[in-house]
Design a protein around this motif. Structure first.
Motif, PDB file in Angstrom:
ATOM      1  N   PHE A 241      46.418  35.050  41.580  1.00 41.76           N
ATOM      2  CA  PHE A 241      46.730  33.899  41.371  1.00 41.76           C
ATOM      3  C   PHE A 241      44.853  32.718  42.203  1.00 41.76           C
ATOM      4  N   ASP A 242      45.089  32.816  43.473  1.00 45.01           N
ATOM      5  CA  ASP A 242      44.655  32.338  44.562  1.00 45.01           C
ATOM      6  C   ASP A 242      42.877  33.004  44.490  1.00 45.01           C
ATOM      7  N   THR A 243      42.879  34.370  44.223  1.00 40.20           N
ATOM      8  CA  THR A 243      41.082  34.571  44.159  1.00 40.20           C
ATOM      9  C   THR A 243      40.873  34.669  42.984  1.00 40.20           C
TER      10      THR A 243
ATOM     11  N   ARG B  36      42.722  37.540  27.794  1.00 42.73           N
ATOM     12  CA  ARG B  36      42.424  38.711  27.086  1.00 42.73           C
ATOM     13  C   ARG B  36      41.399  38.472  25.812  1.00 42.73           C
ATOM     14  N   PHE B  37      41.590  37.389  25.436  1.00 39.43           N
ATOM     15  CA  PHE B  37      40.486  36.421  23.874  1.00 39.43           C
ATOM     16  C   PHE B  37      39.723  35.925  24.245  1.00 39.43           C
ATOM     17  N   TYR B  38      39.723  35.070  25.446  1.00 42.54           N
ATOM     18  CA  TYR B  38      39.070  33.856  26.205  1.00 42.54           C
ATOM     19  C   TYR B  38      38.034  35.155  26.918  1.00 42.54           C
TER      20      TYR B  38
ATOM     21  N   ARG C 230      42.074  25.122  30.809  1.00 43.46           N
ATOM     22  CA  ARG C 230      41.516  24.339  30.300  1.00 43.46           C
ATOM     23  C   ARG C 230      40.604  24.678  28.699  1.00 43.46           C
ATOM     24  N   ARG C 231      40.465  26.043  28.278  1.00 40.70           N
ATOM     25  CA  ARG C 231      39.833  26.218  27.071  1.00 40.70           C
ATOM     26  C   ARG C 231      41.596  26.025  26.159  1.00 40.70           C
TER      27      ARG C 231
ATOM     28  N   ARG D  22      38.659  31.509  37.668  1.00 37.95           N
ATOM     29  CA  ARG D  22      38.279  31.686  35.954  1.00 37.95           C
ATOM     30  C   ARG D  22      40.303  31.552  35.165  1.00 37.95           C
ATOM     31  N   ILE D  23      41.352  31.202  36.433  1.00 39.40           N
ATOM     32  CA  ILE D  23      42.021  31.325  35.000  1.00 39.40           C
ATOM     33  C   ILE D  23      42.473  29.548  35.165  1.00 39.40           C
TER      34      ILE D  23
END
Length: 96
Positions: A57-59, A88-90, A69-70, A63-64
């Motif tokens: 998560f930290d790394t 995967r979809f994102y 946000r989307r 991206r997460i």
């Protein structure tokens, strides 16, 4: 819709195999979660152990948060669980 992510350590849930982290949507706190499966499949978590999940998560926090946000925008900030299939979809459709 204004979406921000306060920098807090995510909370681990062993029974649910998730990490919970907050978002602020128009100033209101929304609890978000990402599954261990998503962290393993897309962000390099070696296992469902706390250390592996938080490390991934930290790394990959940026991206997460972008995927979150989307999803928050699409669901109008309803209950949010970021699952492997959505990531995967994102990644397939909105990667820079």
């Amino acid at each position: 819709m204004q979406i921000n992510f306060p920098y807090e350590t995510p909370a681990y849930s062993g029974p649910e195999l998730t990490l919970a982290f907050p978002a602020l949507v128009d100033g209101e706190r929304v609890e978000c979660m990402i599954t261990a499966e998503a962290l393993e499949d897309h962000f390099g978590a070696a296992s469902t152990r706390l250390e592996d999940m938080v490390g991934a998560f930290d790394t990959h926090r940026e991206r997460i948060e972008a995927a979150t946000r989307r999803l928050l925008s699409e669901t109008r900030a309803q209950c949010l669980v970021l699952r492997s299939g959505y990531v995967r979809f994102y990644n397939a459709n909105w990667r820079n």
